[in-house]
Design a protein around this motif. Structure first.
Motif, PDB file in Angstrom:
ATOM      1  N   UNK A 116       7.602  10.147   1.421  1.00 47.63           N
ATOM      2  CA  UNK A 116       7.590   9.123   1.218  1.00 47.63           C
ATOM      3  C   UNK A 116       6.458   8.506   1.797  1.00 47.63           C
ATOM      4  N   UNK A 117       6.046   8.299   3.282  1.00 51.39           N
ATOM      5  CA  UNK A 117       5.342   7.147   3.744  1.00 51.39           C
ATOM      6  C   UNK A 117       3.801   7.137   3.688  1.00 51.39           C
ATOM      7  N   UNK A 118       3.356   8.581   3.659  1.00 55.29           N
ATOM      8  CA  UNK A 118       2.046   8.745   2.456  1.00 55.29           C
ATOM      9  C   UNK A 118       1.588   8.427   1.502  1.00 55.29           C
ATOM     10  N   UNK A 149      -1.169  -0.834   8.328  1.00 51.64           N
ATOM     11  CA  UNK A 149      -1.408  -0.351   9.153  1.00 51.64           C
ATOM     12  C   UNK A 149      -0.301   0.688   9.746  1.00 51.64           C
ATOM     13  N   UNK A 150       0.836   0.256   9.766  1.00 55.00           N
ATOM     14  CA  UNK A 150       2.378   0.214  10.317  1.00 55.00           C
ATOM     15  C   UNK A 150       2.017   1.814  10.025  1.00 55.00           C
ATOM     16  N   UNK A 151       1.483   2.204   8.083  1.00 55.43           N
ATOM     17  CA  UNK A 151       1.505   3.650   7.957  1.00 55.43           C
ATOM     18  C   UNK A 151      -0.441   4.633   8.328  1.00 55.43           C
ATOM     19  N   UNK A 152      -0.986   3.999   8.916  1.00 56.18           N
ATOM     20  CA  UNK A 152      -1.764   4.131   8.806  1.00 56.18           C
ATOM     21  C   UNK A 152      -1.509   6.010   9.653  1.00 56.18           C
ATOM     22  N   UNK A 153      -1.266   6.186  10.864  1.00 58.61           N
ATOM     23  CA  UNK A 153      -0.619   6.981  11.213  1.00 58.61           C
ATOM     24  C   UNK A 153       0.264   8.459  11.027  1.00 58.61           C
ATOM     25  N   UNK A 154       0.601   8.115   9.547  1.00 53.33           N
ATOM     26  CA  UNK A 154       0.928   9.267   9.153  1.00 53.33           C
ATOM     27  C   UNK A 154       0.275   9.708   7.701  1.00 53.33           C
ATOM     28  N   UNK A 155      -0.499   8.725   7.380  1.00 56.27           N
ATOM     29  CA  UNK A 155      -2.192   8.997   6.436  1.00 56.27           C
ATOM     30  C   UNK A 155      -2.811  10.342   6.991  1.00 56.27           C
TER      31      UNK A 155
END
Length: 140
Positions: free
Chosen positions: A69-71, A101-107
């Motif tokens: 979902x995050x990606x 920016x908060x989702x970049x790590x999961x991406x």
């Protein structure tokens, strides 16, 4: 360490000679080859295969990882930011940039593990390892 080892995981090809990179222990229930796969095994067993056993790659399968979902949310928000960010009010754009920016790590984690490659290898001793990760083998 050789140059090949420095390059990271090697890409395996059908027909390529490989060797098992580490000892493996296979365990589970056992059924006769003539029985239906749905029938439960009559007994449990394990087989140990030593590192260094050689074989031939019979099949290579690439599996695309499922997007979390995050990606999916990162892709959606990043697209929105790239396409319309310049038209947004500054406060809305900043909020969207923070969400991206908060989702970049999961991406980034998804991008690193985009594909999972498994292989079917017929070992010289007659065993066949199917759906084994390519990392379990090295070039022979």
């Amino acid at each position: 360490m050789t140059d090949e080892e420095d390059e990271g995981p090697m890409a395996l090809n059908v027909g390529q000679r490989v060797r098992l990179a580490a000892d493996l222990r296979l365990a589970g229930s056992v059924t006769s080859a003539g029985e239906s796969p749905q029938e439960t095994g009559a007994f449990a067993a394990s087989v140990a295969l030593a590192a260094g056993i050689e074989g031939t790659v019979e099949r290579v399968d690439e599996h695309h990882r499922q997007q979390s979902h995050e990606v999916r949310e990162y892709v959606r928000l990043k697209s929105l930011l790239d396409d319309f960010g310049h038209q947004m009010p500054p406060a809305s754009r900043e909020q969207l940039e923070e969400q991206v920016a908060a989702l970049e790590e999961q991406w980034a984690a998804y991008q690193r593990q985009l594909f999972r490659v498994t292989v079917r290898v017929r070992l010289d001793n007659g065993f066949v390892l199917d759906d084994a990760p390519e990392e379990a083998f090295a070039s022979a």
